[in-house]
Design an enzyme around this catalytic site. Structure first.
Site, PDB file in Angstrom:
ATOM      1  N   LYS A  70       0.840  -1.210   0.000  1.00 50.50           N
ATOM      2  CA  LYS A  70       0.000   0.000   0.000  1.00 50.50           C
ATOM      3  C   LYS A  70       0.879   1.266   0.000  1.00 50.50           C
ATOM      4  O   LYS A  70       0.674   2.170  -0.814  1.00 50.50           O
ATOM      5  CB  LYS A  70      -0.950  -0.002   1.214  1.00 50.50           C
ATOM      6  CG  LYS A  70      -1.940  -1.164   1.166  1.00 50.50           C
ATOM      7  CD  LYS A  70      -2.915  -1.150   2.312  1.00 50.50           C
ATOM      8  CE  LYS A  70      -2.321  -1.569   3.638  1.00 50.50           C
ATOM      9  NZ  LYS A  70      -1.821  -2.957   3.686  1.00 50.50           N
ATOM     10  N   THR A  71       1.872   1.276   0.891  1.00 49.01           N
ATOM     11  CA  THR A  71       2.790   2.425   0.925  1.00 49.01           C
ATOM     12  C   THR A  71       3.530   2.530  -0.406  1.00 49.01           C
ATOM     13  O   THR A  71       3.661   3.614  -0.983  1.00 49.01           O
ATOM     14  CB  THR A  71       3.826   2.258   2.067  1.00 49.01           C
ATOM     15  OG1 THR A  71       3.141   1.864   3.249  1.00 49.01           O
ATOM     16  CG2 THR A  71       4.615   3.512   2.301  1.00 49.01           C
ATOM     17  N   ASP A  91      -1.146   6.152   6.743  1.00 48.33           N
ATOM     18  CA  ASP A  91      -1.261   4.728   7.032  1.00 48.33           C
ATOM     19  C   ASP A  91      -2.205   4.530   8.216  1.00 48.33           C
ATOM     20  O   ASP A  91      -2.341   5.429   9.049  1.00 48.33           O
ATOM     21  CB  ASP A  91       0.136   4.173   7.365  1.00 48.33           C
ATOM     22  CG  ASP A  91       0.246   2.695   7.048  1.00 48.33           C
ATOM     23  OD1 ASP A  91      -0.743   2.119   6.568  1.00 48.33           O
ATOM     24  OD2 ASP A  91       1.324   2.113   7.276  1.00 48.33           O
ATOM     25  N   ARG A 132       6.560  -8.134   1.445  1.00 49.52           N
ATOM     26  CA  ARG A 132       7.443  -7.766   2.562  1.00 49.52           C
ATOM     27  C   ARG A 132       8.112  -9.005   3.151  1.00 49.52           C
ATOM     28  O   ARG A 132       9.304  -8.997   3.454  1.00 49.52           O
ATOM     29  CB  ARG A 132       6.669  -7.037   3.666  1.00 49.52           C
ATOM     30  CG  ARG A 132       7.545  -6.798   4.904  1.00 49.52           C
ATOM     31  CD  ARG A 132       6.883  -5.962   5.968  1.00 49.52           C
ATOM     32  NE  ARG A 132       6.639  -4.625   5.491  1.00 49.52           N
ATOM     33  CZ  ARG A 132       5.531  -3.928   5.760  1.00 49.52           C
ATOM     34  NH1 ARG A 132       4.584  -4.453   6.509  1.00 49.52           N
ATOM     35  NH2 ARG A 132       5.397  -2.720   5.297  1.00 49.52           N
ATOM     36  N   THR A 153      -5.869  -1.728   7.054  1.00 52.33           N
ATOM     37  CA  THR A 153      -6.040  -3.185   7.041  1.00 52.33           C
ATOM     38  C   THR A 153      -7.475  -3.513   7.457  1.00 52.33           C
ATOM     39  O   THR A 153      -7.897  -4.651   7.377  1.00 52.33           O
ATOM     40  CB  THR A 153      -5.072  -3.848   8.043  1.00 52.33           C
ATOM     41  OG1 THR A 153      -5.171  -3.155   9.289  1.00 52.33           O
ATOM     42  CG2 THR A 153      -3.644  -3.806   7.558  1.00 52.33           C
TER      43      THR A 153
HETATM   44  P1  ATP Z   1       1.818  -1.829   5.840  1.00 53.85           P
HETATM   45  O1  ATP Z   1       0.347  -1.699   5.701  1.00 53.85           O
HETATM   46  O2  ATP Z   1       2.251  -2.845   6.861  1.00 53.85           O
HETATM   47  O3  ATP Z   1       2.570  -0.536   5.968  1.00 53.85           O
HETATM   48  P2  ATP Z   1       2.194  -1.985   3.019  1.00 53.85           P
HETATM   49  O4  ATP Z   1       1.024  -2.674   2.404  1.00 53.85           O
HETATM   50  O5  ATP Z   1       2.228  -0.507   3.002  1.00 53.85           O
HETATM   51  O6  ATP Z   1       2.342  -2.512   4.481  1.00 53.85           O
HETATM   52  P3  ATP Z   1       4.754  -1.822   1.711  1.00 53.85           P
HETATM   53  O7  ATP Z   1       5.548  -1.216   2.814  1.00 53.85           O
HETATM   54  O8  ATP Z   1       4.326  -0.955   0.599  1.00 53.85           O
HETATM   55  O9  ATP Z   1       3.498  -2.588   2.323  1.00 53.85           O
HETATM   56  O10 ATP Z   1       5.532  -3.053   1.044  1.00 53.85           O
HETATM   57  C1  ATP Z   1       6.343  -3.930   1.783  1.00 53.85           C
HETATM   58  C2  ATP Z   1       7.595  -4.277   1.008  1.00 53.85           C
HETATM   59  O11 ATP Z   1       7.272  -5.110  -0.084  1.00 53.85           O
HETATM   60  C3  ATP Z   1       8.319  -3.082   0.452  1.00 53.85           C
HETATM   61  O12 ATP Z   1       9.610  -3.163   0.960  1.00 53.85           O
HETATM   62  C4  ATP Z   1       8.383  -3.246  -1.051  1.00 53.85           C
HETATM   63  O13 ATP Z   1       9.721  -3.198  -1.453  1.00 53.85           O
HETATM   64  C5  ATP Z   1       7.850  -4.645  -1.302  1.00 53.85           C
HETATM   65  N1  ATP Z   1       6.776  -4.645  -2.293  1.00 53.85           N
HETATM   66  C6  ATP Z   1       5.480  -4.364  -2.043  1.00 53.85           C
HETATM   67  N2  ATP Z   1       4.746  -4.499  -3.141  1.00 53.85           N
HETATM   68  C7  ATP Z   1       5.579  -4.877  -4.116  1.00 53.85           C
HETATM   69  C8  ATP Z   1       5.392  -5.188  -5.505  1.00 53.85           C
HETATM   70  N3  ATP Z   1       4.191  -5.167  -6.064  1.00 53.85           N
HETATM   71  N4  ATP Z   1       6.465  -5.518  -6.226  1.00 53.85           N
HETATM   72  C9  ATP Z   1       7.688  -5.583  -5.648  1.00 53.85           C
HETATM   73  N5  ATP Z   1       7.932  -5.322  -4.335  1.00 53.85           N
HETATM   74  C10 ATP Z   1       6.891  -4.968  -3.581  1.00 53.85           C
END
Ligand code: ATP
Length: 335
Positions: free
Chosen positions: A64-65, A109, A217, A158
């Site tokens: 998401k981030t 977030d 992640r 989430t």
């Molecule tokens: P949270 O809600 O816990 O903050 P999030 O959904 O925001 O989690 P991110 O921090 O964006 O998750 O992603 C986690 C990791 O996974 C990041 O380090 C990123 O490098 C990797 N990642 C996420 N999505 C992808 C993707 N589609 N392709 C490649 N790497 C990805």
């Protein structure tokens, strides 16, 4: 190790995460979501307007981030990254919005955790580009409105159901991120391995893809642990499937990516409640875990792989889960 939340050591790195994709092309998987967002981004660029407010929801660690940062990059604007716990006081929201530049993106977030006052400050800002401030105290206090430039709020959660309905209504676009399939995970693993100069066999990346709970992640975290293991125990420069298996067995991540908490969860249902149905709070008390963690972190993946059903009468494990549990923890089963 297979928890999708950020570990302490990763928290520091997350802002300058070298593995984060920077563009739509780099972002692996989630094709439908990408298509919808690419169209909206292109259209808003064409019109020279800010992108509509966007809500992204889904389990942690799915990107998401990352997606919010990709969008900012594609729009050619700055992204301000924050989270609801950092926006507790009205002045936190004011501080965030007062210097915003036209079309910039704000990423919040855990947006479901915003308190009522912060939410109410955000409503006119999101809808009418207006900050309503109370100036002065007591009887001499009065309301002042400040106009702010158009901006995009990207909210991540989430728990979409925990969002108040006025807040939900103010997002023009709402998109869900799903767990990744094995092929996408393999591609993420190969991409990350390349970025950290790791040579990995086809079979080894397939094995890793199966053990990372559909979550990028976790995939990135497992690659790092496998690299550590290989540096100490392997003579070859190439990561093979044996190294992956040995490293992940050492960390007690099983063939389906389940860890000790998942196995205790299934074990409790199987051993003490004949597979269920059991209420969430009962399970949380039995495991000594927080029910929100079970609901948002443990259960979504178990449901995704067909190990668990949520029914109106409680949680029920499936025969597949029982079989897996029996095979992986034969000493813990009653029969
Ligand atoms: P949270 O809600 O816990 O903050 P999030 O959904 O925001 O989690 P991110 O921090 O964006 O998750 O992603 C986690 C990791 O996974 C990041 O380090 C990123 O490098 C990797 N990642 C996420 N999505 C992808 C993707 N589609 N392709 C490649 N790497 C990805």
């Amino acid at each position: 190790l297979v928890g999708p939340s950020l570990l302490k050591e990763e928290l520091k790195l997350s802002q300058q995460d070298s593995l984060r994709p920077k563009s739509f092309d780099d972002f692996v998987g989630q094709s439908e979501l990408k298509k919808v967002l690419e169209i909206s981004v292109k259209a808003s660029l064409k019109r020279g307007e800010a992108l509509d407010h966007l809500m992204l929801y889904g389990p942690p660690g799915l990107g998401k981030t990352t997606m919010a940062l990709v969008i900012a990059e594609e729009l050619g604007v700055k992204a301000r990254v924050t989270s609801a716990p950092a926006l507790e006081r009205p002045r936190d929201i004011v501080g965030l919005l007062i210097n915003i530049q036209p079309r910039e993106l704000i990423f919040v977030d855990e947006i479901h955790r915003l308190n009522r006052i912060s939410q109410e400050l955000l409503y006119p800002a999101m809808e009418d580009r207006r900050l309503d401030l109370t100036v002065g105290k007591g009887t001499s206090s009065r309301m002042r409105s400040i106009e702010i430039p158009p901006f995009t709020l990207v909210g991540a959660t989430t728990k979409p159901a925990a969002l108040s309905s006025p807040m939900r209504d103010r997002f023009g676009i709402t998109q869900r991120l799903d767990f990744y399939n094995y092929l996408d995970l393999e591609n993420i693993i190969k991409r990350s391995a390349k970025l950290i100069n790791l040579v990995i066999s086809e079979e080894a990346s397939q094995q890793l893809a199966k053990r990372c709970r559909g979550t990028p992640r976790i995939a990135n975290r497992l690659i790092r642990r496998v690299r550590d293991y290989a540096e100490v125990y392997s003579h070859s420069k190439k990561i093979d499937v044996e190294v992956v298996n040995d490293a992940l067995d050492l960390h007690r991540v099983d063939q389906r990516g389940l860890d000790a908490t998942d196995r205790s969860y299934i074990g409790l249902l199987v051993n003490q409640y004949q597979g269920g149905p059991v209420g969430l709070e009962t399970l949380a008390a039995g495991l000594g875990e927080d029910s929100t963690t079970l609901e948002t972190v443990v259960e979504p993946y178990l449901m995704q792989i067909g190990f668990l059903h949520r029914t109106s009468r409680g949680r029920v494990v499936t025969p597949a889960a029982k079989k897996h549990y029996l095979l992986t923890s034969p000493n813990n089963i009653d029969k």
